[in-house]
Design an enzyme around this catalytic site. Structure first.
Site: not given
Ligand SMILES: COC(=O)/C=C(\C#N)c1ccc(F)cc1
Length: 397
Positions: A194, A114, A196, A191, A375
Site C-alpha cells: 500500500n 500489523q 508505505y 506491512h 477514518y
Molecule cells: C494500515 O495499512 C494501510 O494500508 C492503511 C491505509 C491504506 N491503504 C490507509 C487507508 C486510508 C487512510 F486514511 C489511511 C491509511
C-alpha cells in the site's frame, strides 16, 4: 440498511469453515479481519481509543477461532506521522493493546498486530511539528506535486534514508514485534504493501537509490527481506506474516502501470519460499488482490482486470491470505477457496458487520458500510453497526 445488490450465498459447506493451522494458532474459520486503519487513536500519544477500540475488536472476535489482524500500528514515533493512528512503542499504548488482545483471546480468537512504517505517505506537517524526519527510499521523489508543495510549505525535505537509518528502522520493527508479543499477540504482520516505506523501497517509481538497496529487483527487495530475517530471529518464523500488494497504486505506487513491478513480488515470494525450505517458513503471506488497487475506491472501482495473483501458489507453498472486494462476490470467494491453505480477508464489510463470520456462514444479508466514517473520529460508524439479529429487531431488511 442491508446491501441489496448482491445475493448472499451460504459458505458453511466450503473450506471457509474448515480449521487451518496458522503459525502457532489453529483458526476454526478462514475469515480474516484484515488491517483496517480507522483513525480513532488519541492524539497526542497515538494511544488506541480507551472508550471504543476494545469494543470494536471485541465485537469482531466473538466467533471463536477467528483470526484478526489489527489496524496498522507504529513501532516507533518516527515510523508514524498520522496523529490518530495507534503505536505500540510506549507503555500507555501497550496497556491498551494488552486489554484488547486479552479480550480477543477471551473470545478464543487470535490477534496479529500489523507493524506499519509510513515513509513518504506520512503527513509531513505532523512530522515537522514533532521534529521528525520525512523519510523515504530516496531524496525528494515526491508522491505528487501537491505533496511536494505541502512538505516545502512545512519546511521539510523528503529524506532518502541512510544505511544506518535503515538499520535503526529494522530495530524499530523488532521492538514493535517484541512489544506485540509482550502484550499477548499471536504474531505480527509486516506491512510491505500500500505504498508505505517497505513498498517505497520495492517500487522503482519511488526507489532511485544507487547503493545496495536500489537499482535492481534484488536490491530493492533487500530492506523487506532484512526486516523479515530480523523478526524471524527476534520472535520466530511462526509468529511472522507479511502483507504484499503487487498491483496497489495507493501512495502513488506503480501498480500494473509498470509491468516489471510485478516481478518484484515473485522474487520476494521466491526468497521467502527458499527460507521456508531451509526450515524458516513464515506463518502466512497476505496478498492484497488486484480487485482493489486503492482503499479509497468504491466497491468494484479501480479493480485491475489485466492479471491475477494466482501465481503466488506457484512459488509460495505456505498459508495465503487473499483480501479484496470479496464480500459481495461469494462466487470469487468460492473460487479462491479451491486453493489449499487459503484464508480470506474481508475489509469494508467487516467494518459494517461485526458478526460477518456468521453472516457468511449462513448467507445472511450484509449491513451497508458508511464510507465517510471509515477514518473519522466519533464512535458513529465504528462500534454502532448492528448484528443481524439487532438489525432485524430494528426493522432492517
Ligand atoms: C494500515 O495499512 C494501510 O494500508 C492503511 C491505509 C491504506 N491503504 C490507509 C487507508 C486510508 C487512510 F486514511 C489511511 C491509511
Amino acid at each position: 440498511p442491508f446491501n441489496t445488490e448482491s445475493k448472499p450465498v451460504a459458505l458453511k459447506d466450503t473450506d471457509l469453515f474448515k480449521p487451518l493451522k496458522v503459525g502457532n494458532t489453529t483458526v476454526l474459520n478462514r475469515v480474516v479481519l484484515p488491517p483496517l486503519t480507522r483513525m480513532r487513536a488519541h492524539y497526542p500519544g497515538n494511544v488506541p481509543n480507551r472508550d471504543w477500540t476494545l469494543e470494536y475488536y471485541d465485537q469482531r472476535s466473538k466467533r471463536p477461532g477467528t483470526m484478526l489482524i489489527t489496524e496498522g500500528v507504529f513501532p516507533s514515533a518516527k515510523a508514524g506521522g498520522y496523529d490518530n493512528a495507534p503505536g505500540i512503542w510506549t507503555e500507555e499504548q501497550m496497556v491498551e493493546w494488552k486489554k484488547i488482545f486479552d479480550k480477543i483471546h477471551e473470545n478464543e480468537s487470535f490477534v496479529w498486530p500489523q507493524l506499519w512504517v509510513l515513509g513518504r505517505e506520512a503527513d509531513p506537517l505532523s512530522l515537522a511539528r514533532d521534529g521528525l524526519r520525512y523519510d523515504s527510499a530516496s531524496d525528494n521523489v515526491w508522491r505528487t506535486k501537491e505533496a511536494e508543495e505541502e512538505a516545502k510549505k512545512a519546511g521539510i525535505e523528503q529524506h532518502g534514508i541512510t544505511k544506518d537509518e535503515i538499520k535503526q528502522y529494522i530495530k524499530d520493527y523488532v521492538q514493535g514485534a517484541r512489544n506485540s508479543i509482550k502484550c499477548g499477540a499471536d504474531g505480527i504482520e509486516i506491512h510491505a504493501a500500500n505504498g508505505y516505506l517497505l513498498n517505497q523501497f520495492l517500487d522503482p517509481v519511488s526507489n532511485k537509490r544507487t547503493d545496495e538497496y536500489g537499482g535492481s529487483i534484488k536490491n530493492r527487495a533487500c530492506f523487506t527481506l532484512e526486516v523479515v530475517d530480523a523478526l524471524v530471529d527476534a520472535i520466530g518464523e511462526d509468529k511472522v506474516g507479511i502483507r504484499l500488494a503487487p498491483y496497489n497504486t495507493n501512495g502513488d505506487m506503480s501498480g500494473s502501470w509498470d509491468p516489471t513491478v510485478f516481478a518484484h513480488y515473485a522474487y520476494v515470494l521466491g526468497k521467502l519460499e527458499k527460507r521456508a525450505q531451509a526450515g524458516k517458513r513464515l506463518a502466512f503471506v497476505h496478498i492484497f488482490e488486484p480487485r482493489v488497487s486503492n482503499p479509497w475506491d468504491n466497491e468494484g472501482d479501480g479493480a485491475y482486470n489485466g492479471g491475477t495473483t494466482d501465481y503466488v501458489y506457484s512459488i509460495w507453498k505456505g498459508v495465503v491470505i487473499r483480501t479484496g472486494n470479496l464480500a459481495i462476490h461469494p462466487e470469487i470467494a468460492k473460487e479462491f477457496l479451491k486453493q489449499p491453505n487459503t484464508l480470506l480477508g474481508y475489509g469494508r464489510y467487516f467494518i459494517s458487520n461485526p458478526d460477518l463470520v456468521d453472516r457468511l456462514e449462513k448467507g445472511l444479508p450484509l449491513n451497508l458500510y458508511d464510507r465517510p466514517r471509515f477514518y473519522a473520529m466519533p464512535d458513529k460508524g465504528y462500534i454502532d453497526y448492528p448484528t443481524y439479529d439487532e438489525a432485524i429487531k430494528m426493522g432492517w431488511g
